[in-house]
Design an enzyme around this catalytic site. Structure first.
Site, PDB file in Angstrom:
ATOM      1  N   MET A  85      -0.590   1.992  25.129  1.00 14.17           N
ATOM      2  CA  MET A  85       0.330   0.991  24.686  1.00 14.17           C
ATOM      3  C   MET A  85      -0.020  -0.202  24.715  1.00 14.17           C
ATOM      4  SD  MET A  85       4.449   1.110  25.193  1.00 14.17           S
ATOM      5  CE  MET A  85       4.612   2.889  25.083  1.00 14.17           C
TER       6      MET A  85
ATOM      7  N   TYR B 247      -6.939   7.151  29.231  1.00 13.31           N
ATOM      8  CA  TYR B 247      -5.951   8.511  29.004  1.00 13.31           C
ATOM      9  C   TYR B 247      -6.948   9.728  28.564  1.00 13.31           C
ATOM     10  CZ  TYR B 247      -1.782   5.876  29.955  1.00 13.31           C
ATOM     11  OH  TYR B 247      -0.666   5.111  30.718  1.00 13.31           O
TER      12      TYR B 247
ATOM     13  N   LYS C 251       7.245 -11.608   2.856  1.00 12.51           N
ATOM     14  CA  LYS C 251       7.842 -10.440   3.460  1.00 12.51           C
ATOM     15  C   LYS C 251       7.000  -9.994   4.623  1.00 12.51           C
ATOM     16  CE  LYS C 251       5.281  -7.449   0.324  1.00 12.51           C
ATOM     17  NZ  LYS C 251       4.913  -6.976  -1.001  1.00 12.51           N
TER      18      LYS C 251
ATOM     19  N   ARG D 235       6.776   3.137  -8.931  1.00 17.64           N
ATOM     20  CA  ARG D 235       7.037   2.834  -7.517  1.00 17.64           C
ATOM     21  C   ARG D 235       8.690   2.471  -7.769  1.00 17.64           C
ATOM     22  NH1 ARG D 235       4.474  -1.316  -3.261  1.00 17.64           N
ATOM     23  NH2 ARG D 235       5.457  -2.956  -4.940  1.00 17.64           N
TER      24      ARG D 235
HETATM   25  C1  LIG Z   1       3.890  -7.509  -1.727  1.00 10.54           C
HETATM   26  C2  LIG Z   1       3.965  -8.075  -3.249  1.00 10.54           C
HETATM   27  C3  LIG Z   1       3.350  -8.882  -3.820  1.00 10.54           C
HETATM   28  C4  LIG Z   1       2.311  -9.856  -3.238  1.00 10.54           C
HETATM   29  O1  LIG Z   1       0.993  -9.214  -3.297  1.00 10.54           O
HETATM   30  P1  LIG Z   1      -0.541  -9.691  -2.696  1.00 10.54           P
HETATM   31  O2  LIG Z   1      -1.264  -8.471  -3.027  1.00 10.54           O
HETATM   32  O3  LIG Z   1      -0.151  -9.675  -1.415  1.00 10.54           O
HETATM   33  O4  LIG Z   1      -0.583 -11.054  -3.361  1.00 10.54           O
HETATM   34  C5  LIG Z   1       3.663  -9.440  -5.124  1.00 10.54           C
HETATM   35  N1  LIG Z   1       4.575  -8.598  -5.793  1.00 10.54           N
HETATM   36  C6  LIG Z   1       5.338  -7.485  -5.228  1.00 10.54           C
HETATM   37  C7  LIG Z   1       6.255  -6.788  -6.009  1.00 10.54           C
HETATM   38  C8  LIG Z   1       4.998  -7.036  -4.064  1.00 10.54           C
HETATM   39  O5  LIG Z   1       5.715  -6.202  -3.577  1.00 10.54           O
END
Ligand SMILES: *Cc1c(COP(=O)(O)O)cnc(C)c1O
Length: 368
Positions: free
Chosen positions: A313, A264, A38, A136
């Site tokens: 920036m 700045y 991701k 979550r």
């Molecule tokens: C991002 C994520 C992972 C990966 O976690 P790491 O700590 O980066 O290995 C695994 N499972 C879910 C549901 C996640 O959102």
């Protein structure tokens, strides 16, 4: 290796292979490995990372959002792709691109089944996510009857896996809490399998779960940060190699007299003579303002140069008064020695945030 002549993120695919092999060595032979790619592969490059891992025979990929999975399919990734956080508006695209949704509440379960039926799908692979304490995303254990009834009344979808996510797998002070999450997951899984009559893949470990809870690997593990070279502890970091190095160059050197200011808002005011270097990297590249005003630093010719004044920036200025350097010299923002984790700590954040922030403007270079 060539010295950087502009801001580049160098990605070492051999380090990725090393990390993958190391993490795999922690698993039983029949435990599947899901690579989390991701957020552009944690800021590196999801497509290159996925292609490389696909060749190493990884079993599964995961992304957060559907469009990330669509990009992987368009690039030719053929392994199964779990979408961790699909939204109902993505369901048609998910089916069109053979992505596999995580279904986390009754609303998305019902709506996905409806879309799958409308698209004439049978046994479309879905993943049921349970909340065991992170609070979550995920069904609660009390939802079990409702889920099973729904699933038994459709042939449009079939459960490929059931999973949960640990809240504090890296924190051994929370071991009791984590063990309780694992036990809760086990109970849910048993009840689910009994009620549905077949056994899907079970998984709950992220990287720190893999390293700290071998008893909880189940049928598959999900690793993100470990593949990119961080183990969330000094001990585990030693066995992993950060795959990404962020490098830049010195654009200009200034000599500043006492009482002058830099940048700045005149945030830096010199108390004496200083030499500064201006670098072509700023908050739009992922070095946030929290690194300014001498919190963060870069490495020039082996020495730490603190970031002075406010991060702009497109630029930062660093103090090089005591460093022998010149315009055009290479600058290390982070690499395998001065790591992203160390730099992140200077601003009170974690490697995950720093590496995923490196913006798409920064050129990616791959070492094979
Ligand atoms: C991002 C994520 C992972 C990966 O976690 P790491 O700590 O980066 O290995 C695994 N499972 C879910 C549901 C996640 O959102």
């Amino acid at each position: 290796m060539l010295k950087a002549q502009e801001t580049v993120l160098e990605i070492d695919l051999n380090a990725l292979k090393h990390n993958f092999k190391h993490l795999k060595s922690k698993l039983n032979n029949n435990t599947k490995f899901l690579a989390v790619v991701k957020a552009f592969g944690y800021g590196s490059d999801a497509i290159e990372i996925a292609k490389y891992l696909q060749n190493l025979n990884v079993d599964y990929f995961a992304v957060a959002y559907a469009n990330e999975g669509v990009d992987l399919r368009k690039a030719g990734i053929s392994k199964p792709i779990l979408v961790l956080h699909p939204l109902t508006s993505n369901f048609k695209a998910i089916i069109e691109y053979c992505l596999e949704p995580s279904l986390y509440n009754i609303k998305v379960l019902n709506e996905f089944i409806e879309v799958a039926a409308k698209e004439n799908q049978t046994n479309y692979p879905v993943h049921i996510k349970f909340n065991t304490g992170l609070n979550r995303l995920g069904f609660n254990k009390n939802d079990l009857d409702q889920i099973v009834t729904k699933l038994k009344n459709t042939s449009s979808v079939k459960v490929k896996s059931i999973f949960s996510h640990l809240a504090a797998s890296e924190d051994l002070d929370e071991k009791a809490f984590t063990l309780n999450q694992i036990e809760t997951f086990k109970t849910i899984a048993q009840n689910f399998i009994e009620a549905i009559g077949y056994k899907p893949i079970l998984h709950t470990c992220n990287t720190s779960g893999i390293l700290n809870y071998p008893e909880a690997h189940f049928d598959m593990v999900r690793s993100g940060i470990g593949l990119y070279g961080f183990g969330n502890s000094e001990k585990e970091n030693k066995n992993l190699k950060p795959i990404a190095s962020l490098k830049t160059v010195i654009s200009q050197i200034h000599k500043i007299d006492r009482g002058e200011s830099v940048g700045y808002n005149r945030a830096y005011k010199s108390a004496g003579f200083v030499k500064t270097a201006t670098l072509p990297i700023g908050h739009a590249d992922g070095i946030g303002r929290q690194y300014g005003n001498e919190k963060g630093y870069v490495i020039i010719n082996g020495k730490q140069a603190p970031i002075i004044g406010n991060v702009c920036m497109d630029m930062i200025m660093v103090n090089v008064t005591d460093i022998d350097c010149k315009e055009g010299d290479e600058v290390i923002v982070f690499d395998t020695i001065s790591t992203a984790e160390n730099l992140a700590q200077t601003a009170g954040t974690i490697s995950y945030e720093l590496i995923t922030s490196i913006s798409q403007r920064v050129k990616r270079i791959f070492l094979r």
